[in-house]
Design an enzyme around this catalytic site. Structure first.
Site, PDB file in Angstrom:
ATOM      1  N   HIS A  64      -1.149   1.195   3.808  1.00 53.96           N
ATOM      2  CA  HIS A  64      -2.249   2.150   3.928  1.00 53.96           C
ATOM      3  C   HIS A  64      -3.478   1.560   3.242  1.00 53.96           C
ATOM      4  O   HIS A  64      -3.361   0.729   2.329  1.00 53.96           O
ATOM      5  CB  HIS A  64      -1.894   3.467   3.260  1.00 53.96           C
ATOM      6  CG  HIS A  64      -0.866   4.266   3.990  1.00 53.96           C
ATOM      7  ND1 HIS A  64      -0.736   5.626   3.817  1.00 53.96           N
ATOM      8  CD2 HIS A  64       0.086   3.917   4.893  1.00 53.96           C
ATOM      9  CE1 HIS A  64       0.242   6.082   4.565  1.00 53.96           C
ATOM     10  NE2 HIS A  64       0.761   5.049   5.235  1.00 53.96           N
ATOM     11  N   GLU A  66      -5.492   2.690   0.985  1.00 54.39           N
ATOM     12  CA  GLU A  66      -5.512   2.847  -0.468  1.00 54.39           C
ATOM     13  C   GLU A  66      -4.588   1.851  -1.152  1.00 54.39           C
ATOM     14  O   GLU A  66      -4.947   1.277  -2.188  1.00 54.39           O
ATOM     15  CB  GLU A  66      -5.063   4.258  -0.881  1.00 54.39           C
ATOM     16  CG  GLU A  66      -5.891   5.375  -0.321  1.00 54.39           C
ATOM     17  CD  GLU A  66      -5.323   5.978   0.952  1.00 54.39           C
ATOM     18  OE1 GLU A  66      -5.421   7.208   1.110  1.00 54.39           O
ATOM     19  OE2 GLU A  66      -4.780   5.230   1.797  1.00 54.39           O
ATOM     20  N   CYS A  94      -2.295  10.473   1.347  1.00 53.85           N
ATOM     21  CA  CYS A  94      -0.964  11.011   1.652  1.00 53.85           C
ATOM     22  C   CYS A  94      -0.137  11.040   0.359  1.00 53.85           C
ATOM     23  O   CYS A  94      -0.598  10.584  -0.684  1.00 53.85           O
ATOM     24  CB  CYS A  94      -0.296  10.124   2.701  1.00 53.85           C
ATOM     25  SG  CYS A  94       0.247   8.526   2.047  1.00 53.85           S
ATOM     26  N   CYS A  97       0.288   7.426  -1.225  1.00 55.89           N
ATOM     27  CA  CYS A  97      -0.955   6.907  -1.808  1.00 55.89           C
ATOM     28  C   CYS A  97      -1.371   7.716  -3.033  1.00 55.89           C
ATOM     29  O   CYS A  97      -1.832   7.141  -4.020  1.00 55.89           O
ATOM     30  CB  CYS A  97      -2.058   6.887  -0.760  1.00 55.89           C
ATOM     31  SG  CYS A  97      -1.720   5.696   0.568  1.00 55.89           S
TER      32      CYS A  97
END
EC number: 3.5.4.33
Length: 166
Positions: A64, A66, A94, A97
């Site tokens: 992801h 992040e 999410c 993260c």
């Protein structure tokens, strides 16, 4: 445009400036056919970590935006503790993260648009400011929300359109 900002700039303008940098990262994901989500980590007025969604490209569910930005920032600082840093991300983090943000001790997370399906910075729950955790992260939401949301809306509209054409 420089990656360093004048300290006299207002907080709102500063957050918008850095969110535009996260949007640049999101566009890199979009160019690869990835969901357009971008993130940056800022420390002392400089970007020390950049990331964009790479799940499909790398076949890695943890890639992801992040996570990528946090890894790069940690390498830059040679520390897993990102004290004094700020994370800017185009989409609300999410659960994975959010956990990484808390674990890396980032004191401020700024995001663009909420995630109604997986948002854990206030939408479904708020893991970043959970008082039972040892560490918490302040959250600022809605910075350049329309631009961040439009990236995602346009991407998924195009994806659905292609599905109909096949």
């Amino acid at each position: 445009m420089s990656n360093v900002v004048d300290k006299s700039v207002s907080d709102d303008a500063l957050h918008e400036f850095w969110m535009r940098e996260a949007i640049v990262e999101a566009r890199k994901a979009e160019a690869l056919g990835e969901v357009p989500i971008g993130a940056i980590v800022v420390c002392q007025g400089k970007i020390i970590g950049r990331g964009y969604n790479l799940r499909e490209t790398t076949m890695d569910s943890t890639a992801h935006a992040e996570m990528v930005a946090i890894r790069e920032a940690s390498k830059t600082l040679n520390s897993w503790r990102l004290l004094g840093c700020r994370l800017y991300v185009t989409l609300e983090p999410c659960p994975m993260c959010a956990g990484a943000i808390v674990q890396s001790r980032i004191p401020l997370t700024v995001y663009g648009t909420p995630d109604p399906k997986a948002g854990c910075a206030g939408t479904l729950m708020n893991l970043l400011e959970e008082p039972r955790f040892n560490h918490r992260t302040e959250v600022i939401q809605g910075i350049l929300q329309e631009e961040c949301a439009e990236l995602l809306t346009t991407f998924f509209r195009r994806l659905r359109q292609r599905g109909r054409e096949i």
